[in-house]
Design an enzyme around this catalytic site. Structure first.
Site, PDB file in Angstrom:
ATOM      1  N   ASP B 131      50.772  46.331  67.559  1.00  0.00           N
ATOM      2  CA  ASP B 131      52.372  46.593  67.219  1.00  0.00           C
ATOM      3  C   ASP B 131      52.331  48.077  67.469  1.00  0.00           C
ATOM      4  OD1 ASP B 131      54.921  46.037  66.982  1.00  0.00           O
ATOM      5  OD2 ASP B 131      54.762  45.716  65.005  1.00  0.00           O
ATOM      6  N   TYR B 133      55.374  51.612  67.952  1.00  0.00           N
ATOM      7  CA  TYR B 133      56.422  52.005  67.043  1.00  0.00           C
ATOM      8  C   TYR B 133      57.243  53.086  67.850  1.00  0.00           C
ATOM      9  CZ  TYR B 133      57.663  54.126  62.143  1.00  0.00           C
ATOM     10  OH  TYR B 133      58.267  54.625  61.031  1.00  0.00           O
ATOM     11  N   HIS B 138      64.319  53.866  65.141  1.00  0.00           N
ATOM     12  CA  HIS B 138      63.713  53.298  64.160  1.00  0.00           C
ATOM     13  C   HIS B 138      62.731  54.274  63.179  1.00  0.00           C
ATOM     14  CE1 HIS B 138      61.851  50.333  61.410  1.00  0.00           C
ATOM     15  NE2 HIS B 138      60.678  50.871  62.108  1.00  0.00           N
ATOM     16  N   ARG B 147      60.936  60.913  53.998  1.00  0.00           N
ATOM     17  CA  ARG B 147      60.474  62.070  53.967  1.00  0.00           C
ATOM     18  C   ARG B 147      61.685  63.130  54.446  1.00  0.00           C
ATOM     19  NH1 ARG B 147      56.820  59.541  56.793  1.00  0.00           N
ATOM     20  NH2 ARG B 147      58.134  59.976  58.821  1.00  0.00           N
ATOM     21  N   GLU B 207      62.176  42.915  61.709  1.00  0.00           N
ATOM     22  CA  GLU B 207      62.041  43.828  62.608  1.00  0.00           C
ATOM     23  C   GLU B 207      62.447  43.284  64.232  1.00  0.00           C
ATOM     24  OE1 GLU B 207      58.552  46.282  62.163  1.00  0.00           O
ATOM     25  OE2 GLU B 207      59.647  47.388  60.412  1.00  0.00           O
ATOM     26  N   GLU B 209      62.115  43.345  67.826  1.00  0.00           N
ATOM     27  CA  GLU B 209      61.320  43.975  68.812  1.00  0.00           C
ATOM     28  C   GLU B 209      61.101  43.295  70.139  1.00  0.00           C
ATOM     29  OE1 GLU B 209      57.575  45.207  67.452  1.00  0.00           O
ATOM     30  OE2 GLU B 209      58.027  45.619  65.248  1.00  0.00           O
ATOM     31  N   ASP B 241      59.072  40.894  63.726  1.00  0.00           N
ATOM     32  CA  ASP B 241      57.755  41.114  63.135  1.00  0.00           C
ATOM     33  C   ASP B 241      58.426  41.307  61.375  1.00  0.00           C
ATOM     34  OD1 ASP B 241      55.432  42.477  62.256  1.00  0.00           O
ATOM     35  OD2 ASP B 241      56.166  44.316  62.471  1.00  0.00           O
ATOM     36  N   ARG B 245      58.768  44.600  52.498  1.00  0.00           N
ATOM     37  CA  ARG B 245      58.664  46.011  52.307  1.00  0.00           C
ATOM     38  C   ARG B 245      58.247  46.500  50.917  1.00  0.00           C
ATOM     39  NH1 ARG B 245      59.523  47.552  57.449  1.00  0.00           N
ATOM     40  NH2 ARG B 245      61.235  46.561  58.340  1.00  0.00           N
ATOM     41  N   GLN B 248      54.648  46.304  51.314  1.00  0.00           N
ATOM     42  CA  GLN B 248      54.121  47.292  52.139  1.00  0.00           C
ATOM     43  C   GLN B 248      54.186  48.503  51.361  1.00  0.00           C
ATOM     44  OE1 GLN B 248      56.559  47.450  55.718  1.00  0.00           O
ATOM     45  NE2 GLN B 248      55.506  49.369  56.602  1.00  0.00           N
ATOM     46  N   TYR B 252      50.185  50.444  51.535  1.00  0.00           N
ATOM     47  CA  TYR B 252      50.204  50.931  52.941  1.00  0.00           C
ATOM     48  C   TYR B 252      49.413  52.281  53.056  1.00  0.00           C
ATOM     49  CZ  TYR B 252      53.393  54.753  53.084  1.00  0.00           C
ATOM     50  OH  TYR B 252      53.936  56.036  53.148  1.00  0.00           O
ATOM     51  N   LYS B 261      52.644  42.524  56.617  1.00  0.00           N
ATOM     52  CA  LYS B 261      53.156  41.811  58.046  1.00  0.00           C
ATOM     53  C   LYS B 261      52.298  40.619  58.512  1.00  0.00           C
ATOM     54  CE  LYS B 261      55.248  45.937  59.392  1.00  0.00           C
ATOM     55  NZ  LYS B 261      56.422  46.281  60.030  1.00  0.00           N
ATOM     56  N   THR B 265      54.670  36.531  62.294  1.00  0.00           N
ATOM     57  CA  THR B 265      55.153  37.207  63.266  1.00  0.00           C
ATOM     58  C   THR B 265      55.761  35.972  64.475  1.00  0.00           C
ATOM     59  OG1 THR B 265      53.636  38.743  62.961  1.00  0.00           O
ATOM     60  CG2 THR B 265      55.222  39.063  65.027  1.00  0.00           C
ATOM     61  N   THR B 360      60.089  48.470  66.098  1.00  0.00           N
ATOM     62  CA  THR B 360      61.593  48.078  65.894  1.00  0.00           C
ATOM     63  C   THR B 360      62.622  48.925  66.843  1.00  0.00           C
ATOM     64  OG1 THR B 360      60.920  47.668  63.787  1.00  0.00           O
ATOM     65  CG2 THR B 360      63.266  47.747  64.090  1.00  0.00           C
ATOM     66  N   GLU B 374      66.854  49.729  57.325  1.00  0.00           N
ATOM     67  CA  GLU B 374      67.772  50.903  57.837  1.00  0.00           C
ATOM     68  C   GLU B 374      68.953  50.887  57.740  1.00  0.00           C
ATOM     69  OE1 GLU B 374      66.108  51.885  62.114  1.00  0.00           O
ATOM     70  OE2 GLU B 374      65.333  49.901  61.656  1.00  0.00           O
TER      71      GLU B 374
END
Lengths: 427, 427
Positions: B131, B133, B138, B147, B207, B209, B241, B245, B248, B252, B261, B265, B360, B374
């Site tokens: 997968d 990114y 996204h 961040r 997600e 995709e 996907d 959350r 995760q 992660y 995940k 899927t 995504t 999001e």
């Protein structure tokens, strides 16, 4: 246990072992076991009545006429146990069934092949390969390098076996040479902005691991309980999770390693059955039933690790070998059953042939680490017997991992996990 | 293009499409194409001489007697093109070959099946699922959440298509319901020390995709050049996907998402060939030959994205559907050929049937994002048509992804990518 077959005392494949693999000699791929310096072709053995004294396997003999061990593995642990014990009986000096092989020169000639004459293959069709991070000392050592001593272990580390999905297509059997990978690296990591260059990897490393093959599958949506998890494990192999540290350092945020690991992963081709390792059970770094673990991860017993001495040997271009590291499988914080229970707790389905790596197995003392990065930190070189020094691997270097449980004459070992680094491909 | 077969004007499977899949009706799994409200069973079609007017496929007819599309895909893009164009010809109102199917009531009866009567399956045996990114918006949106705006994108993001290895075993076809996963979550993320609890996921997300299936494999150690990469792509599907959350967020670090995940899927079962999408080429967020890209990633042309409108629909328990998002495939920063070139630059081997997810696909405006995270940031609820509100998915919710290129009567679409959330399994 003594055998009528001559088995060298230092062989990893004593009568106490009986590991399974896939070989090809003159013809196609067939299942086999390793015993001493020989492989027993199980297709030839089965089709000539070798299993005639084991009634329970008669309806399943077609599993020995397959190019992978998946079908045999799916039969489940009780069948693996019966077959292993039967084959031990057949090879024992005091075998109950001398007519099967001991006194059967024709079958010996057709089915018992010197291992020097066979080619080994990846023993199972691997659906998915997952790599865990269960080596506590490795996680700590790497954490110190990246975040300092006070934050070396992430808060989740002692609560769950951290893992990531790996690349199944590039899992290769011991002996397969691999090209040094090329990719994006940061030649100047402190520059701003950070601009990568295209280059062969300059920090090529190894990771000393054990890995489990899955036998019995579970359905999507049906987690495997910790008490049943061991019965889903077929057996173990040694694994070298080759790692391109400079590619990894640039690519890994925020989703983890990808190209740094996908160019090759080497495994020993003989699967040591989980039953063969039972005598070597030991308590690991922490007990498998320790307080604080959530119930779905708590084992019934404390002794969930294995006492398996491990070593890493490096040799350049046929020179003198150097043992650069000695470690032990006891350095794993989580057991393979705990990995299975965690992997499936969301309902994820494991299939027969799936491969679960342990993570790098390092000790706490100097020269017990399972990677160059931990031993050298890019600063203190490892000295080889030929006088040369290594921060990371050079082209032409051959790495051999070994793991040997038990005592002379009764070793339960994995054989050599060997790989040689070829120069990068040209672009 | 007009057809002698009645094809609804709003069908995603117009004569301009001809996507390939694996179906089962009364018997075993067979290859098929979708056209309008019908599936054409290619095994029945081929075995009754349906391909008699296409001499070049005669030696390969066995690929239509397989339970996956892998063998057909491995034949390569020129063959896929010939077969697709031949089938378009067969179905055209002014077909050159009326005797093949238009005027052949017997073959219509045996091979042309209403799609409402067939079961769809995952169309290929997936070796590995990766997968990416590549959805710039996204990555930016998620980066802002974690961040802040100033460091939203990691320094590597515009230099390489970030990716991680995903879980192949739990890729399921549209329509497969999935249980809400359980696992470790941090009920109180600010507590010190951080102590996880065992719980059903409380932040279950989607997600949106696209994903590519690989046709032609490459050998280990042999990277695929950017100029050849598109010929290694069989076609595209839509993919959800599903993402837990809260699981995760806890698991992660430091190796990326795993249990968050691996529980499922969902993909659309009809593979839209890369040639069918050629008319919808468009420049993406940035051109595929932009300055700054390392040469191994630089495409010859600028137009490497696709103009494919995408939507996300949510419905609870048979209620009124709500379109919660509209996006477009142009929102991908990297093309699928760039993903193939990057994936293999280290020498990693791709196999026929490998699946490459895009990441995504989100836009920049409100209600164009491809995930709940999001859109809501856990704070601003999405309002559904039935009056209820969602931060994340609830049990009983059905999510449908759709993607439709082209214009009415000539749509090239993927069909519905549907999944319903079942309650968690009990422990």
């Amino acid at each position: 246990m003594a055998s009528w077959l001559s088995i060298p005392k230092n062989s990893p494949f004593s009568l106490a072992n009986i590991p399974f693999g896939i070989i090809s000699a003159s013809s196609s791929k067939v299942p086999a076991i390793a015993i001493g310096d020989y492989a027993l072709d199980l297709n030839a053995f089965a089709s000539s009545g070798g299993f005639s004294q084991l009634p329970s396997i008669q309806q399943h003999l077609s599993v020995f006429n397959q190019p992978t061990l998946n079908a045999f593995a799916e039969l489940g642990r009780p069948v693996h146990r019966q077959v292993r014990e039967y084959l031990q009986n057949v090879f024992r000096a005091d075998t109950q069934y001398p007519q099967v092989l001991k006194d059967n020169a024709a079958l010996q000639k057709s089915a018992l092949i010197p291992r020097s004459q066979v080619t080994n293959h990846v023993p199972m069709q691997i659906g998915d390969y997952t790599d865990f991070y269960a080596g506590l000392n490795h996680a700590y050592n790497i954490g110190v390098l990246f975040r300092g001593k006070d934050n070396a272990l992430q808060p989740n580390y002692k609560h769950l076996p951290v893992a990531y999905h790996g690349r199944a297509s590039s899992v290769v059997p011991s002996g397969t040479p691999l090209h040094r990978p090329s990719g994006q690296i940061l030649a100047n990591p402190t520059a701003d902005p950070k601009i990568p260059t295209f280059s062969p990897c300059k920090k090529l490393d190894i990771e000393l691991e054990l890995a489990a093959f899955i036998s019995k599958p579970n359905e999507l949506g049906k987690p495997v309980s910790i008490d049943e998890a061991e019965d889903h494990i077929f057996g173990l192999v040694l694994m070298n999770d080759w790692s391109a540290r400079d590619i990894q350092a640039w690519e890994y945020v925020p989703l983890g390693p990808f190209n740094a690991k996908n160019f090759g992963t080497t495994i020993t081709p003989w699967v040591v059955l989980i039953d063969a390792l039972e005598p070597f059970r030991a308590q690991g770094i922490e007990p498998g039933n320790r307080d604080g673990l959530l119930p779905y991860l708590r084992e019934k017993r404390a002794e969930t690790a294995y006492e398996i001495p491990l070593e890493v040997e490096v040799t350049n271009k046929g020179g003198q070998p150097t043992i650069i590291s000695n470690s032990n499988a006891r350095n794993l914080l989580y057991s393979f059953p705990q990995m299975v229970a965690h992997h499936t707790i969301t309902g994820c389905n494991l299939r027969s042939g799936d491969l679960l790596g342990s993570g790098t197995i390092s000790g706490t003392e100097p020269k017990t680490q399972g990677s160059f990065l931990e031993q050298t930190n890019g600063k203190t070189a490892i000295k080889l017997a030929d006088g040369s020094e290594r921060m990371f691997l050079e082209d032409g270097d051959t790495v051999v991992l070994r793991g040997l449980a038990g005592t002379e004459g009764n070793y339960v070992g994995f054989g050599d996990c060997t790989g040689t680094i070829l120069p990068p491909v040209s672009f």
